[in-house]
Design a protein around this motif. Structure first.
Motif, PDB file in Angstrom:
ATOM      1  N   ARG A   1      42.020  34.138  40.797  1.00 57.68           N
ATOM      2  CA  ARG A   1      42.465  34.054  42.350  1.00 57.68           C
ATOM      3  C   ARG A   1      41.200  34.139  43.386  1.00 57.68           C
ATOM      4  N   ASP A   2      40.410  35.251  43.127  1.00 58.29           N
ATOM      5  CA  ASP A   2      39.473  35.438  44.128  1.00 58.29           C
ATOM      6  C   ASP A   2      38.088  34.726  43.823  1.00 58.29           C
ATOM      7  N   HIS A   3      38.155  33.869  42.763  1.00 58.00           N
ATOM      8  CA  HIS A   3      36.841  33.055  42.420  1.00 58.00           C
ATOM      9  C   HIS A   3      35.918  33.945  42.115  1.00 58.00           C
ATOM     10  N   VAL A   4      35.730  34.922  41.412  1.00 54.14           N
ATOM     11  CA  VAL A   4      34.495  35.995  41.151  1.00 54.14           C
ATOM     12  C   VAL A   4      34.506  35.879  39.584  1.00 54.14           C
ATOM     13  N   THR A   5      33.431  36.438  39.179  1.00 54.02           N
ATOM     14  CA  THR A   5      33.066  36.711  37.953  1.00 54.02           C
ATOM     15  C   THR A   5      33.121  38.070  37.185  1.00 54.02           C
ATOM     16  N   ARG A   6      33.383  38.952  38.270  1.00 48.60           N
ATOM     17  CA  ARG A   6      33.723  40.410  38.046  1.00 48.60           C
ATOM     18  C   ARG A   6      34.297  41.094  38.951  1.00 48.60           C
ATOM     19  N   LEU A   7      34.836  42.397  38.737  1.00 48.02           N
ATOM     20  CA  LEU A   7      35.922  43.105  39.488  1.00 48.02           C
ATOM     21  C   LEU A   7      35.127  44.567  39.582  1.00 48.02           C
ATOM     22  N   ILE A   8      35.473  45.150  40.682  1.00 44.83           N
ATOM     23  CA  ILE A   8      34.744  46.407  40.667  1.00 44.83           C
ATOM     24  C   ILE A   8      35.887  47.441  40.260  1.00 44.83           C
ATOM     25  N   VAL A   9      35.726  48.549  39.111  1.00 40.97           N
ATOM     26  CA  VAL A   9      36.668  49.410  38.675  1.00 40.97           C
ATOM     27  C   VAL A   9      36.665  50.705  39.675  1.00 40.97           C
ATOM     28  N   VAL A  10      37.593  50.996  40.140  1.00 41.76           N
ATOM     29  CA  VAL A  10      37.600  52.298  40.940  1.00 41.76           C
ATOM     30  C   VAL A  10      38.516  53.279  40.311  1.00 41.76           C
ATOM     31  N   ASP A  11      38.362  54.658  40.710  1.00 38.62           N
ATOM     32  CA  ASP A  11      39.238  55.551  40.271  1.00 38.62           C
ATOM     33  C   ASP A  11      40.481  56.003  41.394  1.00 38.62           C
ATOM     34  N   ALA A  12      41.102  56.776  41.276  1.00 40.99           N
ATOM     35  CA  ALA A  12      42.237  57.169  42.196  1.00 40.99           C
ATOM     36  C   ALA A  12      42.039  57.134  43.598  1.00 40.99           C
ATOM     37  N   ALA A  13      40.798  57.807  43.774  1.00 38.90           N
ATOM     38  CA  ALA A  13      40.231  57.919  45.024  1.00 38.90           C
ATOM     39  C   ALA A  13      39.596  56.898  45.696  1.00 38.90           C
ATOM     40  N   GLN A  14      39.761  55.696  45.138  1.00 40.57           N
ATOM     41  CA  GLN A  14      39.091  54.553  45.689  1.00 40.57           C
ATOM     42  C   GLN A  14      37.466  54.530  45.124  1.00 40.57           C
TER      43      GLN A  14
ATOM     44  N   MET B   1      32.195  48.146  36.356  1.00 43.49           N
ATOM     45  CA  MET B   1      32.629  46.622  36.773  1.00 43.49           C
ATOM     46  C   MET B   1      33.136  46.250  35.643  1.00 43.49           C
ATOM     47  N   LEU B   2      33.913  45.326  35.944  1.00 38.72           N
ATOM     48  CA  LEU B   2      34.514  44.521  34.661  1.00 38.72           C
ATOM     49  C   LEU B   2      34.065  43.095  34.791  1.00 38.72           C
ATOM     50  N   GLU B   3      33.441  42.868  33.782  1.00 43.21           N
ATOM     51  CA  GLU B   3      32.951  41.323  33.693  1.00 43.21           C
ATOM     52  C   GLU B   3      34.066  40.364  33.144  1.00 43.21           C
ATOM     53  N   GLY B   4      34.250  39.402  33.814  1.00 43.10           N
ATOM     54  CA  GLY B   4      35.251  38.417  33.158  1.00 43.10           C
ATOM     55  C   GLY B   4      34.847  37.932  31.788  1.00 43.10           C
ATOM     56  N   THR B   5      33.573  38.012  31.217  1.00 44.72           N
ATOM     57  CA  THR B   5      33.304  37.714  29.868  1.00 44.72           C
ATOM     58  C   THR B   5      33.811  38.773  29.083  1.00 44.72           C
ATOM     59  N   ARG B   6      33.957  39.911  29.539  1.00 41.46           N
ATOM     60  CA  ARG B   6      34.604  41.019  28.529  1.00 41.46           C
ATOM     61  C   ARG B   6      36.119  40.641  28.359  1.00 41.46           C
ATOM     62  N   LEU B   7      36.940  40.090  29.417  1.00 41.68           N
ATOM     63  CA  LEU B   7      38.286  39.583  28.982  1.00 41.68           C
ATOM     64  C   LEU B   7      38.164  38.593  27.955  1.00 41.68           C
ATOM     65  N   LEU B   8      37.194  37.623  28.266  1.00 43.24           N
ATOM     66  CA  LEU B   8      37.163  36.545  27.050  1.00 43.24           C
ATOM     67  C   LEU B   8      36.715  37.080  25.828  1.00 43.24           C
ATOM     68  N   HIS B   9      35.575  38.010  25.628  1.00 45.41           N
ATOM     69  CA  HIS B   9      35.341  38.708  24.693  1.00 45.41           C
ATOM     70  C   HIS B   9      36.507  39.309  23.571  1.00 45.41           C
ATOM     71  N   ASN B  10      37.391  39.841  24.467  1.00 45.56           N
ATOM     72  CA  ASN B  10      38.505  40.551  23.682  1.00 45.56           C
ATOM     73  C   ASN B  10      39.406  39.422  23.547  1.00 45.56           C
ATOM     74  N   ALA B  11      39.660  38.256  24.072  1.00 47.73           N
ATOM     75  CA  ALA B  11      40.483  37.350  23.879  1.00 47.73           C
ATOM     76  C   ALA B  11      40.466  36.264  22.869  1.00 47.73           C
ATOM     77  N   VAL B  12      38.967  36.273  22.296  1.00 51.75           N
ATOM     78  CA  VAL B  12      38.609  35.109  21.368  1.00 51.75           C
ATOM     79  C   VAL B  12      38.751  36.089  20.079  1.00 51.75           C
ATOM     80  N   PRO B  13      39.408  35.760  19.170  1.00 52.47           N
ATOM     81  CA  PRO B  13      39.386  36.327  17.820  1.00 52.47           C
ATOM     82  C   PRO B  13      38.135  36.398  17.345  1.00 52.47           C
TER      83      PRO B  13
ATOM     84  N   PRO C   1      29.271  49.949  32.007  1.00 48.81           N
ATOM     85  CA  PRO C   1      28.296  49.241  32.431  1.00 48.81           C
ATOM     86  C   PRO C   1      27.934  49.891  33.843  1.00 48.81           C
ATOM     87  N   ASP C   2      26.637  49.969  34.331  1.00 46.89           N
ATOM     88  CA  ASP C   2      26.205  50.597  35.545  1.00 46.89           C
ATOM     89  C   ASP C   2      26.519  49.721  36.658  1.00 46.89           C
ATOM     90  N   LEU C   3      27.182  50.051  37.696  1.00 48.50           N
ATOM     91  CA  LEU C   3      27.326  49.535  39.112  1.00 48.50           C
ATOM     92  C   LEU C   3      26.142  49.874  40.057  1.00 48.50           C
TER      93      LEU C   3
END
Length: 168
Positions: free
Chosen positions: A48-61, A66-78, A117-119
């Motif tokens: 939706r946001d045309h980005v390659t990574r997302l910032i992972v935040v805790d409950a206090a924001q 960060m979550l790289e889009g490639t991590r989702l692919l890595h886990n989606a590919v057998p 990963p470090d952010l």
């Protein structure tokens, strides 16, 4: 590292003035997820946001990693497809186009590597030079900007830095 960044970017006219800009002014909203966000929702947010990574935040924001889009692919590919490109070519397209159920039902925490990963993070009073140096040092084209209580204010991307420099 800072000196290297400055010398590489000093060719831009008025770069010194641009580098005095503060992170609070330069930070833009950036998509975030939490460790408990469903991976399918994280994937949809990336698209939706045309980005390659997302910032992972805790409950206090507060930014954690960060979550790289490639991590989702890595886990989606057998595993067999990741380890053997010939075998990956043999998988029929309809089967390959289905997001695996175990990934779709998992959470961001399930797909993050260990260690996380470090952010790069800078405060709202950081200069553009500090933000650029943090990006260069970590090799990540994004820096999270946090308030005095460490809550995420937004992010500065390498595109935004270069845009400011080129328009100076």
């Amino acid at each position: 590292m800072c000196r290297e960044v400055w010398s590489a970017l000093s060719m831009f006219r008025d770069a010194e003035e641009v580098f005095r800009m503060r992170a609070a002014v330069l930070a833009d909203p950036f998509p975030t997820v939490t460790l408990s966000t469903a991976t399918i929702d994280a994937a949809r947010l990336l698209v939706r946001d045309h980005v390659t990574r997302l910032i992972v935040v805790d409950a206090a924001q507060r930014p954690m990693t960060m979550l790289e889009g490639t991590r989702l692919l890595h886990n989606a590919v057998p595993t067999s497809g990741r380890d053997d490109s010939v075998r990956a070519r043999m998988v029929e397209e309809p089967a390959a186009s289905i997001f695996p159920r175990d990934v779709a039902e998992g959470t961001v925490n399930d797909v993050l590597p260990s260690p996380m990963p470090d952010l790069p993070v800078v405060g709202v009073d950081a200069s553009l030079l500090e933000a650029a140096a943090a990006m260069a040092e970590c090799g990540i084209p994004l820096v999270a900007v946090v308030s005095t209580n460490d809550a995420l204010v937004g992010a500065i991307t390498v595109d935004a830095v270069l845009d400011r420099l080129l328009s100076a």
